[in-house]
Design a protein around this motif. Structure first.
Motif, PDB file in Angstrom:
ATOM      1  N   PRO A 122      22.448   4.406  -6.611  1.00 41.13           N
ATOM      2  CA  PRO A 122      21.084   3.895  -6.697  1.00 41.13           C
ATOM      3  C   PRO A 122      20.308   4.263  -5.432  1.00 41.13           C
ATOM      4  CG  PRO A 122      22.664   2.220  -7.344  1.00 41.13           C
ATOM      5  CD  PRO A 122      23.460   3.329  -6.740  1.00 41.13           C
ATOM      6  N   THR A 123      19.113   4.831  -5.613  1.00 43.15           N
ATOM      7  CA  THR A 123      18.334   5.364  -4.498  1.00 43.15           C
ATOM      8  C   THR A 123      16.873   4.988  -4.635  1.00 43.15           C
ATOM      9  OG1 THR A 123      19.844   7.261  -4.378  1.00 43.15           O
ATOM     10  CG2 THR A 123      17.739   7.460  -3.209  1.00 43.15           C
ATOM     11  N   PHE A 124      16.257   4.663  -3.496  1.00 42.91           N
ATOM     12  CA  PHE A 124      14.821   4.396  -3.473  1.00 42.91           C
ATOM     13  C   PHE A 124      14.172   5.412  -2.545  1.00 42.91           C
ATOM     14  CE2 PHE A 124      10.796   2.477  -2.579  1.00 42.91           C
ATOM     15  CZ  PHE A 124      10.495   1.683  -3.670  1.00 42.91           C
ATOM     16  N   PHE A 125      13.268   6.231  -3.101  1.00 47.56           N
ATOM     17  CA  PHE A 125      12.501   7.184  -2.310  1.00 47.56           C
ATOM     18  C   PHE A 125      11.177   6.525  -1.932  1.00 47.56           C
ATOM     19  CE2 PHE A 125      15.175   9.899  -5.043  1.00 47.56           C
ATOM     20  CZ  PHE A 125      15.818  10.660  -4.076  1.00 47.56           C
ATOM     21  N   LEU A 126      10.963   6.345  -0.650  1.00 47.78           N
ATOM     22  CA  LEU A 126       9.783   5.632  -0.174  1.00 47.78           C
ATOM     23  C   LEU A 126       8.834   6.584   0.543  1.00 47.78           C
ATOM     24  CD1 LEU A 126       8.295   2.909   0.451  1.00 47.78           C
ATOM     25  CD2 LEU A 126       9.626   2.865   2.591  1.00 47.78           C
ATOM     26  N   THR A 127       7.568   6.589   0.122  1.00 44.76           N
ATOM     27  CA  THR A 127       6.539   7.358   0.815  1.00 44.76           C
ATOM     28  C   THR A 127       5.934   6.477   1.900  1.00 44.76           C
ATOM     29  OG1 THR A 127       6.049   8.637  -1.180  1.00 44.76           O
ATOM     30  CG2 THR A 127       4.380   8.625   0.555  1.00 44.76           C
ATOM     31  N   MET A 128       6.132   6.861   3.166  1.00 43.32           N
ATOM     32  CA  MET A 128       5.674   6.060   4.289  1.00 43.32           C
ATOM     33  C   MET A 128       4.382   6.595   4.907  1.00 43.32           C
ATOM     34  SD  MET A 128       9.343   5.368   6.180  1.00 43.32           S
ATOM     35  CE  MET A 128       8.621   4.158   7.291  1.00 43.32           C
ATOM     36  N   GLY A 129       3.888   7.681   4.420  1.00 43.39           N
ATOM     37  CA  GLY A 129       2.677   8.298   4.933  1.00 43.39           C
ATOM     38  C   GLY A 129       2.596   9.722   4.423  1.00 43.39           C
ATOM     39  N   SER A 130       1.590  10.461   4.885  1.00 41.15           N
ATOM     40  CA  SER A 130       1.406  11.825   4.385  1.00 41.15           C
ATOM     41  C   SER A 130       2.524  12.764   4.836  1.00 41.15           C
ATOM     42  CB  SER A 130       0.059  12.365   4.867  1.00 41.15           C
ATOM     43  OG  SER A 130       0.003  12.355   6.296  1.00 41.15           O
ATOM     44  N   ASP A 131       3.163  12.452   5.959  1.00 40.19           N
ATOM     45  CA  ASP A 131       4.195  13.333   6.494  1.00 40.19           C
ATOM     46  C   ASP A 131       5.491  12.598   6.805  1.00 40.19           C
ATOM     47  OD1 ASP A 131       2.733  15.811   6.544  1.00 40.19           O
ATOM     48  OD2 ASP A 131       1.545  14.957   8.172  1.00 40.19           O
TER      49      ASP A 131
ATOM     50  N   MET B 198       8.781  10.440   4.634  1.00 39.02           N
ATOM     51  CA  MET B 198       9.402   9.815   3.475  1.00 39.02           C
ATOM     52  C   MET B 198      10.788   9.331   3.864  1.00 39.02           C
ATOM     53  SD  MET B 198       8.409  12.285   0.237  1.00 39.02           S
ATOM     54  CE  MET B 198       9.151  11.140  -0.957  1.00 39.02           C
ATOM     55  N   ALA B 199      11.259   8.327   3.163  1.00 39.90           N
ATOM     56  CA  ALA B 199      12.603   7.800   3.408  1.00 39.90           C
ATOM     57  C   ALA B 199      13.399   7.806   2.106  1.00 39.90           C
ATOM     58  CB  ALA B 199      12.541   6.386   3.970  1.00 39.90           C
ATOM     59  N   GLU B 200      14.689   8.032   2.251  1.00 38.15           N
ATOM     60  CA  GLU B 200      15.619   7.985   1.121  1.00 38.15           C
ATOM     61  C   GLU B 200      16.640   6.887   1.423  1.00 38.15           C
ATOM     62  OE1 GLU B 200      18.627  11.015  -1.300  1.00 38.15           O
ATOM     63  OE2 GLU B 200      17.741  11.603   0.613  1.00 38.15           O
ATOM     64  N   ILE B 201      16.588   5.810   0.647  1.00 44.61           N
ATOM     65  CA  ILE B 201      17.445   4.637   0.875  1.00 44.61           C
ATOM     66  C   ILE B 201      18.496   4.596  -0.230  1.00 44.61           C
ATOM     67  CG2 ILE B 201      17.490   2.135   1.166  1.00 44.61           C
ATOM     68  CD1 ILE B 201      14.413   2.380   1.732  1.00 44.61           C
ATOM     69  N   MET B 202      19.764   4.592   0.162  1.00 47.26           N
ATOM     70  CA  MET B 202      20.841   4.657  -0.825  1.00 47.26           C
ATOM     71  C   MET B 202      21.804   3.491  -0.677  1.00 47.26           C
ATOM     72  SD  MET B 202      21.772   8.721  -0.704  1.00 47.26           S
ATOM     73  CE  MET B 202      22.281   8.596   1.013  1.00 47.26           C
ATOM     74  N   LEU B 203      22.317   3.031  -1.795  1.00 41.16           N
ATOM     75  CA  LEU B 203      23.399   2.044  -1.822  1.00 41.16           C
ATOM     76  C   LEU B 203      24.645   2.722  -2.385  1.00 41.16           C
ATOM     77  CD1 LEU B 203      21.624  -1.148  -3.248  1.00 41.16           C
ATOM     78  CD2 LEU B 203      21.728  -0.333  -0.881  1.00 41.16           C
ATOM     79  N   SER B 204      25.759   2.539  -1.702  1.00 42.67           N
ATOM     80  CA  SER B 204      26.979   3.195  -2.169  1.00 42.67           C
ATOM     81  C   SER B 204      27.473   2.556  -3.460  1.00 42.67           C
ATOM     82  CB  SER B 204      28.073   3.088  -1.105  1.00 42.67           C
ATOM     83  OG  SER B 204      28.572   1.760  -1.041  1.00 42.67           O
TER      84      SER B 204
ATOM     85  N   ASP C  34       0.816  -1.211   0.000  1.00 43.74           N
ATOM     86  CA  ASP C  34       0.000   0.000   0.000  1.00 43.74           C
ATOM     87  C   ASP C  34       0.852   1.265   0.000  1.00 43.74           C
ATOM     88  OD1 ASP C  34       1.061  -0.194   2.495  1.00 43.74           O
ATOM     89  OD2 ASP C  34      -0.800   0.188   3.586  1.00 43.74           O
ATOM     90  N   ARG C  35       2.143   1.127  -0.283  1.00 46.28           N
ATOM     91  CA  ARG C  35       3.029   2.291  -0.318  1.00 46.28           C
ATOM     92  C   ARG C  35       3.622   2.446  -1.711  1.00 46.28           C
ATOM     93  NH1 ARG C  35       6.639   1.669   5.132  1.00 46.28           N
ATOM     94  NH2 ARG C  35       7.436  -0.114   3.968  1.00 46.28           N
ATOM     95  N   THR C  36       4.011   3.660  -2.007  1.00 45.04           N
ATOM     96  CA  THR C  36       4.602   3.954  -3.316  1.00 45.04           C
ATOM     97  C   THR C  36       6.040   4.401  -3.127  1.00 45.04           C
ATOM     98  OG1 THR C  36       3.826   6.244  -3.256  1.00 45.04           O
ATOM     99  CG2 THR C  36       2.392   4.598  -4.313  1.00 45.04           C
ATOM    100  N   GLY C  37       6.791   4.284  -4.200  1.00 43.28           N
ATOM    101  CA  GLY C  37       8.185   4.710  -4.157  1.00 43.28           C
ATOM    102  C   GLY C  37       8.670   5.131  -5.522  1.00 43.28           C
ATOM    103  N   TYR C  38       9.870   5.656  -5.543  1.00 45.08           N
ATOM    104  CA  TYR C  38      10.470   6.077  -6.798  1.00 45.08           C
ATOM    105  C   TYR C  38      11.915   5.607  -6.805  1.00 45.08           C
ATOM    106  CZ  TYR C  38      10.912   8.867 -11.017  1.00 45.08           C
ATOM    107  OH  TYR C  38      11.075   9.264 -12.322  1.00 45.08           O
ATOM    108  N   LEU C  39      12.298   4.895  -7.850  1.00 45.63           N
ATOM    109  CA  LEU C  39      13.626   4.309  -7.971  1.00 45.63           C
ATOM    110  C   LEU C  39      14.428   5.092  -9.001  1.00 45.63           C
ATOM    111  CD1 LEU C  39      15.435   1.907  -7.106  1.00 45.63           C
ATOM    112  CD2 LEU C  39      14.440   0.614  -9.013  1.00 45.63           C
ATOM    113  N   VAL C  40      15.598   5.582  -8.604  1.00 48.70           N
ATOM    114  CA  VAL C  40      16.400   6.402  -9.499  1.00 48.70           C
ATOM    115  C   VAL C  40      17.871   6.283  -9.110  1.00 48.70           C
ATOM    116  CG1 VAL C  40      16.299   8.483  -8.066  1.00 48.70           C
ATOM    117  CG2 VAL C  40      16.537   8.723 -10.549  1.00 48.70           C
ATOM    118  N   THR C  41      18.750   6.586 -10.046  1.00 46.06           N
ATOM    119  CA  THR C  41      20.176   6.654  -9.755  1.00 46.06           C
ATOM    120  C   THR C  41      20.580   8.117  -9.685  1.00 46.06           C
ATOM    121  OG1 THR C  41      20.607   4.550 -10.865  1.00 46.06           O
ATOM    122  CG2 THR C  41      22.493   6.003 -10.519  1.00 46.06           C
ATOM    123  N   GLN C  42      21.062   8.543  -8.514  1.00 42.79           N
ATOM    124  CA  GLN C  42      21.452   9.943  -8.323  1.00 42.79           C
ATOM    125  C   GLN C  42      22.948  10.128  -8.566  1.00 42.79           C
ATOM    126  OE1 GLN C  42      19.097  12.037  -5.007  1.00 42.79           O
ATOM    127  NE2 GLN C  42      19.689  10.079  -4.066  1.00 42.79           N
TER     128      GLN C  42
END
Length: 277
Positions: free
Chosen positions: A205-214, A216-222, A186-194
């Motif tokens: 490589p980064t995953f932006f995860l929407t965890m609720g209305s207020d 968000m998380a930014e998950i990065m792999l080196s 039930d969550r959305t995200g955006y996958l991109v390489t920064q």
């Protein structure tokens, strides 16, 4: 005689000339004014030397006869004779920076701030550092737990007003058709390489995860860890597993879904977007 005739003619001509009544007064006032200008200018230069004012180059007296070379900033004090004595310039002390807030000892580091990490790739340890800025906080994991070592996985969490800044960044990637939309349960995200091409690398490589209305998380792999994973498919798979396992633990400003099994499992696999080519 000719000389006598010339003297008489000149006497007759000058007899009609008269000095202006205020001629003497004007000469006296002019002389006083020149002295006053010189005196005032000397006082200005002396004051500038005392307080350290820079005298502009080419500054001249009103009479147009004297120029003072510049710039010449002087810090000075007076000795017993009243003469200006140059003093060395001492800059003011720099303010002491405030220490960065952190979360202290996090144990394995999987619970920090108001979130909990349910999945991490095998072999990673908490890197023993964190930053807590209130509405934005972060920590990381690497191979040996050394706080001075390179990270393998790093997670930023944004809450409240900080979400707006991250949301704008994600929107810029969407507008530029960079990356791809991903749905995880039930969550959305955006996958991109920064940071593509920075420092000669292939980006982060980064995953932006929407965890609720207020939140968000930014998950990065080196980039170093990406090389160890080997393929793009493996990189995207690990990012999605970490995102699936990230949940709120308290003070939740928005709705979050439950975490899958700690090993990453296959929970939410059917809802994942296809890996990019």
């Amino acid at each position: 005689m000719l000389e006598d005739d010339l003297r008489q003619i000149m006497a007759d001509e000058t007899a009609r000339l008269r000095a202006a009544p205020d001629l003497v007064d004007r000469v006296i006032r002019s002389s006083r004014r020149r002295r006053t200008v010189r005196t005032r200018y000397a006082a200005v230069v002396a004051a500038a030397a005392v307080v350290g004012i820079t005298v502009p180059a080419g500054l001249t007296l009103a009479s147009g006869h004297t120029a003072v070379p510049g710039p010449a900033a002087v810090m000075a004090s007076s000795d017993t004779t009243g003469s200006a004595v140059p003093q060395p310039f001492e800059p003011p002390p720099l303010p002491t920076p405030s220490p960065t807030r952190d979360f202290g000892d996090l144990g394995d580091g999987k619970a920090f701030g108001r979130v909990k990490v349910g999945y991490l790739p095998a072999g990673l340890q908490w890197s023993h550092w964190s930053i807590d800025s209130g509405d934005a906080y972060t920590t990381a994991w690497n191979y040996d737990g050394d706080k001075h070592g390179f990270y393998c996985v790093q997670i930023f969490v944004y809450e409240g007003q900080a979400v707006q800044e991250l949301d704008e960044r994600v929107r810029s990637y969407r507008d530029g058709s960079e990356g791809e939309e991903v749905t995880l349960g039930d969550r959305t995200g955006y996958l991109v390489t920064q940071n593509v091409g920075e420092d000669g690398g292939k980006g982060t490589p980064t995953f932006f995860l929407t965890m609720g209305s207020d939140r968000m998380a930014e998950i990065m792999l080196s980039p170093v860890f990406v090389k160890d994973l080997g393929t793009r498919e493996a990189v995207e798979r690990e990012l999605k597993k970490i995102a699936q396992g990230l949940t709120a633990t308290g003070g939740d400003p928005g709705k979050t879904s439950e975490a899958p099994a700690a090993d990453g499992g296959d929970a939410g696999t059917d809802a994942e977007a296809p890996a990019g080519g």
